[in-house]
Design a protein around this motif. Structure first.
Motif, PDB file in Angstrom:
ATOM      1  N   ASP A  96      28.107  42.187  49.972  1.00 35.64           N
ATOM      2  CA  ASP A  96      29.139  42.966  50.650  1.00 35.64           C
ATOM      3  C   ASP A  96      30.507  42.740  50.019  1.00 35.64           C
ATOM      4  OD1 ASP A  96      28.270  44.449  53.290  1.00 35.64           O
ATOM      5  OD2 ASP A  96      27.084  42.632  53.203  1.00 35.64           O
ATOM      6  N   MET A  97      30.825  41.484  49.735  1.00 33.62           N
ATOM      7  CA  MET A  97      32.132  41.171  49.157  1.00 33.62           C
ATOM      8  C   MET A  97      32.302  41.861  47.807  1.00 33.62           C
ATOM      9  SD  MET A  97      34.941  39.549  49.713  1.00 33.62           S
ATOM     10  CE  MET A  97      36.370  38.933  48.827  1.00 33.62           C
ATOM     11  N   ALA A  98      31.260  41.854  46.990  1.00 32.17           N
ATOM     12  CA  ALA A  98      31.342  42.517  45.691  1.00 32.17           C
ATOM     13  C   ALA A  98      31.614  44.013  45.863  1.00 32.17           C
ATOM     14  CB  ALA A  98      30.051  42.291  44.908  1.00 32.17           C
ATOM     15  N   ARG A  99      30.983  44.603  46.859  1.00 30.13           N
ATOM     16  CA  ARG A  99      31.222  46.036  47.111  1.00 30.13           C
ATOM     17  C   ARG A  99      32.641  46.285  47.592  1.00 30.13           C
ATOM     18  NH1 ARG A  99      25.340  46.734  50.042  1.00 30.13           N
ATOM     19  NH2 ARG A  99      24.134  47.151  48.142  1.00 30.13           N
ATOM     20  N   TRP A 100      33.142  45.414  48.471  1.00 30.24           N
ATOM     21  CA  TRP A 100      34.521  45.580  48.947  1.00 30.24           C
ATOM     22  C   TRP A 100      35.495  45.534  47.774  1.00 30.24           C
ATOM     23  CZ3 TRP A 100      34.316  41.308  53.317  1.00 30.24           C
ATOM     24  CH2 TRP A 100      33.409  41.725  54.305  1.00 30.24           C
ATOM     25  N   MET A 101      35.279  44.592  46.849  1.00 30.30           N
ATOM     26  CA  MET A 101      36.190  44.450  45.721  1.00 30.30           C
ATOM     27  C   MET A 101      36.135  45.675  44.813  1.00 30.30           C
ATOM     28  SD  MET A 101      37.762  41.652  46.264  1.00 30.30           S
ATOM     29  CE  MET A 101      37.630  42.223  47.962  1.00 30.30           C
ATOM     30  N   THR A 102      34.931  46.174  44.568  1.00 29.11           N
ATOM     31  CA  THR A 102      34.788  47.362  43.738  1.00 29.11           C
ATOM     32  C   THR A 102      35.485  48.556  44.375  1.00 29.11           C
ATOM     33  OG1 THR A 102      32.682  46.566  42.849  1.00 29.11           O
ATOM     34  CG2 THR A 102      33.121  48.922  42.673  1.00 29.11           C
ATOM     35  N   GLU A 103      35.309  48.711  45.675  1.00 28.75           N
ATOM     36  CA  GLU A 103      35.935  49.826  46.380  1.00 28.75           C
ATOM     37  C   GLU A 103      37.457  49.703  46.400  1.00 28.75           C
ATOM     38  OE1 GLU A 103      33.924  49.719  50.117  1.00 28.75           O
ATOM     39  OE2 GLU A 103      32.010  50.365  49.244  1.00 28.75           O
ATOM     40  N   ALA A 104      37.970  48.471  46.276  1.00 28.25           N
ATOM     41  CA  ALA A 104      39.413  48.260  46.227  1.00 28.25           C
ATOM     42  C   ALA A 104      39.971  48.429  44.814  1.00 28.25           C
ATOM     43  CB  ALA A 104      39.762  46.865  46.753  1.00 28.25           C
TER      44      ALA A 104
ATOM     45  N   LEU B 242      39.045  46.606  42.059  1.00 29.54           N
ATOM     46  CA  LEU B 242      39.069  45.379  41.268  1.00 29.54           C
ATOM     47  C   LEU B 242      37.813  45.263  40.419  1.00 29.54           C
ATOM     48  CD1 LEU B 242      41.206  44.788  43.521  1.00 29.54           C
ATOM     49  CD2 LEU B 242      40.503  42.379  43.359  1.00 29.54           C
ATOM     50  N   ARG B 243      37.946  44.607  39.292  1.00 26.90           N
ATOM     51  CA  ARG B 243      36.807  44.139  38.522  1.00 26.90           C
ATOM     52  C   ARG B 243      36.366  42.806  39.126  1.00 26.90           C
ATOM     53  NH1 ARG B 243      36.716  46.559  33.117  1.00 26.90           N
ATOM     54  NH2 ARG B 243      38.333  48.175  33.054  1.00 26.90           N
ATOM     55  N   ILE B 244      35.287  42.227  38.630  1.00 25.64           N
ATOM     56  CA  ILE B 244      34.799  40.966  39.201  1.00 25.64           C
ATOM     57  C   ILE B 244      34.497  39.977  38.094  1.00 25.64           C
ATOM     58  CG2 ILE B 244      32.996  39.855  40.590  1.00 25.64           C
ATOM     59  CD1 ILE B 244      32.694  42.407  42.161  1.00 25.64           C
ATOM     60  N   ASP B 245      34.970  38.764  38.310  1.00 26.70           N
ATOM     61  CA  ASP B 245      34.701  37.653  37.402  1.00 26.70           C
ATOM     62  C   ASP B 245      33.595  36.801  37.995  1.00 26.70           C
ATOM     63  OD1 ASP B 245      35.193  35.473  35.487  1.00 26.70           O
ATOM     64  OD2 ASP B 245      36.049  34.460  37.222  1.00 26.70           O
ATOM     65  N   VAL B 246      32.536  36.545  37.204  1.00 25.72           N
ATOM     66  CA  VAL B 246      31.437  35.687  37.652  1.00 25.72           C
ATOM     67  C   VAL B 246      31.344  34.475  36.737  1.00 25.72           C
ATOM     68  CG1 VAL B 246      30.166  37.593  38.699  1.00 25.72           C
ATOM     69  CG2 VAL B 246      29.724  36.987  36.305  1.00 25.72           C
ATOM     70  N   ALA B 247      30.800  33.377  37.277  1.00 27.80           N
ATOM     71  CA  ALA B 247      30.795  32.129  36.519  1.00 27.80           C
ATOM     72  C   ALA B 247      29.408  31.515  36.409  1.00 27.80           C
ATOM     73  CB  ALA B 247      31.757  31.133  37.154  1.00 27.80           C
ATOM     74  N   SER B 248      28.364  32.286  36.679  1.00 30.15           N
ATOM     75  CA  SER B 248      27.001  31.780  36.553  1.00 30.15           C
ATOM     76  C   SER B 248      26.043  32.954  36.573  1.00 30.15           C
ATOM     77  CB  SER B 248      26.663  30.824  37.703  1.00 30.15           C
ATOM     78  OG  SER B 248      26.516  31.546  38.919  1.00 30.15           O
TER      79      SER B 248
ATOM     80  N   GLU C 107      25.848  34.258  40.228  1.00 33.20           N
ATOM     81  CA  GLU C 107      26.930  35.156  40.610  1.00 33.20           C
ATOM     82  C   GLU C 107      26.781  36.509  39.924  1.00 33.20           C
ATOM     83  OE1 GLU C 107      30.368  31.810  41.615  1.00 33.20           O
ATOM     84  OE2 GLU C 107      30.676  33.228  39.961  1.00 33.20           O
ATOM     85  N   LEU C 108      26.328  36.502  38.687  1.00 36.40           N
ATOM     86  CA  LEU C 108      26.066  37.759  37.984  1.00 36.40           C
ATOM     87  C   LEU C 108      25.011  38.564  38.730  1.00 36.40           C
ATOM     88  CD1 LEU C 108      26.192  39.702  35.552  1.00 36.40           C
ATOM     89  CD2 LEU C 108      24.566  38.194  34.382  1.00 36.40           C
ATOM     90  N   ALA C 109      23.945  37.902  39.183  1.00 37.26           N
ATOM     91  CA  ALA C 109      22.870  38.590  39.897  1.00 37.26           C
ATOM     92  C   ALA C 109      23.377  39.204  41.193  1.00 37.26           C
ATOM     93  CB  ALA C 109      21.722  37.621  40.175  1.00 37.26           C
ATOM     94  N   VAL C 110      24.264  38.501  41.903  1.00 33.06           N
ATOM     95  CA  VAL C 110      24.818  39.039  43.154  1.00 33.06           C
ATOM     96  C   VAL C 110      25.620  40.302  42.867  1.00 33.06           C
ATOM     97  CG1 VAL C 110      26.439  38.613  45.044  1.00 33.06           C
ATOM     98  CG2 VAL C 110      24.847  36.812  44.343  1.00 33.06           C
TER      99      VAL C 110
ATOM    100  N   ALA D 262      24.786  44.192  44.032  1.00 32.36           N
ATOM    101  CA  ALA D 262      25.725  44.998  44.817  1.00 32.36           C
ATOM    102  C   ALA D 262      25.972  46.361  44.195  1.00 32.36           C
ATOM    103  CB  ALA D 262      27.051  44.253  44.961  1.00 32.36           C
ATOM    104  N   GLY D 263      25.417  46.582  43.004  1.00 33.36           N
ATOM    105  CA  GLY D 263      25.609  47.861  42.332  1.00 33.36           C
ATOM    106  C   GLY D 263      26.887  47.947  41.526  1.00 33.36           C
ATOM    107  N   VAL D 264      27.513  46.802  41.248  1.00 32.05           N
ATOM    108  CA  VAL D 264      28.741  46.817  40.454  1.00 32.05           C
ATOM    109  C   VAL D 264      28.406  47.217  39.016  1.00 32.05           C
ATOM    110  CG1 VAL D 264      30.693  45.447  39.620  1.00 32.05           C
ATOM    111  CG2 VAL D 264      29.748  45.009  41.899  1.00 32.05           C
TER     112      VAL D 264
END
Length: 500
Positions: free
Chosen positions: A98-106, A108-114, A117-120, A124-126
């Protein structure tokens, strides 16, 4: 009422121990006519009754609002100096589908560190091209997954990693965009575990090695060098550290331009938030404007155009939007001798602790707390909110003033727990991790199911072995028992919103 001698210098006796300090608590948190706190229109006692405690609660609308505000602040600040900005949400602060989707809808890009996190983010469809991958020790499997998914940028953290990323890109027939993380030597004014740009630590490469390593990257046909990356630390309140870091990075950026294009510059994140009323971070608009001015001035001095500048806020997006609800179990006054004066502190023990918020134990972090299931006219007293773990260092809030009549059964809330609480949570002492509930417009929903003891037992294969070797007359063959319940839970992981 004078301050308690045991109180830290920054903590003041509140005029009203029922009030929520502005800037520390979510703006939607307020008390109703009964004195019970509501967050986003949902009463906290109703949340505790439905989902149990401890409970992580996120104001969804406030998370989205903060993400959009931060993106807009940096976008507008850099447009004013003739450039542009990209904002990546630092997923390590708190990441769910859900958080990944909220960020995309806002936006933002997303930084992952593992790889996890990439799988999440991918679940989320990012769009993978909007992801960045960090890490000082990325496995070959993680690199392969990132390249094959089409991750937008990979941050190279060491010389050895250049060949690994290049090999993964070659296998998949891709030209992988990469940044090079450097240590600028700038020390952020923060806990030394959180300062990530000084020389003696695990992240990045030395500033003096960057030009050579950039040339090595450019020599790889499967890599595209897009710029530098630096991160000076976390919980930073002002622009001073960013100013010095930008000065050093822009000078290096200018030298690298002689070898080819360098379209981007990533200055990291680390923007601080208020955990207590004594904290006074600059607003995100002030920070964005000042950093943009600094970068523009440094680029003008170096006689180069301002590149696209990227930032990676995490805590600043989600931290202030979260609270954690606890139930008080016991209270215990302790009298100590402070400067020759007998002074008392009330220990208030709750049903969670360092397993759901490790930051006080890790960093000595301070938090704010309030009794939220009622109001009180009792005078405020100095308290220390303790957890239930078998550790003397299991402290949730080191120092706070709460009403003197705080008692077992009271509902307590701790502010600003949206970042680095759920993501750092553990099962220490075999405590199940709490659920995460999002609230919005008077409704609540589970976004991460809370664990049960049966969940924990289901992972312990010794229990399965014991069940298969038990004597037939040593147990009721028809009774489900914890193992059978755990197996059913494991096979059917879906749960109602009321389950924890």
């Amino acid at each position: 009422m004078p301050d308690n001698p045991l109180s830290p210098a920054w903590l003041r006796v509140p005029d009203d121990a029922n009030a929520f300090a502005e800037g520390v608590w979510p703006p939607s948190l307020a008390r109703d006519a009964d004195g019970v706190a509501e967050i986003a229109g949902v009463r906290v006692d109703a949340l505790a009754e439905q989902y149990g405690t401890p409970l992580y609660v996120l104001d969804e609308a406030y998370v989205r609002e903060r993400a959009e505000r931060i993106r807009s602040a940096f976008t507008e600040a850099f447009e004013r100096i003739g450039s542009s900005a990209e904002v990546y949400y630092a997923g390590k602060a708190f990441l769910t589908i859900d958080m990944a989707r909220w960020m995309t809808e806002a936006g933002l890009r997303i930084d992952v560190a593992s790889g996890g996190e990439l799988a999440v983010a991918l679940a989320a469809g990012v769009d993978a091209s909007r992801l960045g991958l960090h890490g000082n020790n990325k496995s070959t499997g993680e690199l392969d997954a990132a390249v094959s998914a089409g991750v937008g940028t990979i941050v190279i953290d060491s010389e050895q990693e250049i060949g690994r990323v290049a090999a993964a890109a070659s296998v998949h027939g891709r030209v992988q965009r990469v940044r090079l993380r450097v240590r600028t030597g700038v020390h952020a004014d923060t806990h030394h575990f959180l300062a990530t740009a000084h020389e003696d630590q695990k992240f990045g490469v030395a500033l003096d090695d960057a030009e050579r390593l950039a040339a090595v990257i450019r020599a790889q046909h499967s890599l595209e060098f897009v710029g530098l990356h630096a991160h000076i630390g976390s919980q930073i309140f002002g622009p001073e550290g960013f100013a010095e870091s930008a000065a050093r990075l822009v000078a290096l950026h200018a030298r690298l331009l002689t070898g080819g294009p360098v379209p981007e510059l990533n200055l990291g994140g680390g923007f601080g938030i208020a955990y207590t009323g004594a904290d006074a971070p600059d607003t995100i608009e002030e920070l964005a404007q000042r950093i943009a001015q600094i970068v523009a001035a440094e680029c003008e001095r170096a006689l180069i155009p301002v590149p696209v500048v990227a930032f990676e806020p995490g805590r600043a997006v989600v931290g202030p939007a979260g609270i954690t609800l606890y139930s008080v179990g016991t209270t215990k006054p302790v009298t100590l001798d402070a400067d020759g004066v007998g002074s008392s502190r009330l220990y208030v023990s709750v049903d969670g602790g360092m397993s759901d918020n490790a930051r006080p134990a890790l960093y000595g972090a301070d938090y704010s707390a309030r009794v939220v299931g009622r109001t009180s006219t009792a005078e405020p007293v100095l308290v220390r909110v303790a957890g239930k773990h078998c550790e003397s260092g299991d402290i949730v809030v080191d120092a706070e003033y709460l009403p003197a009549d705080v008692a077992p059964g009271d509902l307590l809330a701790v502010a600003a727990t949206g970042a680095y609480c759920w993501s750092l949570s553990s099962n220490y002492n075999y405590l199940p991790r709490p659920a995460v509930v999002a609230v919005r417009d008077g409704d609540s929903r589970v976004i991460v199911r809370g664990e049960t003891i049966d969940d924990l037992l289901a992972r312990d294969l010794g229990a399965r072995h014991a069940a298969t070797t038990a004597e037939p007359n040593g147990r009721d063959e028809d009774a489900p028992g914890p193992l059978a319940r755990a197996e059913r839970e494991h096979e059917h992981p879906t749960a109602t919103e009321g389950e924890r």
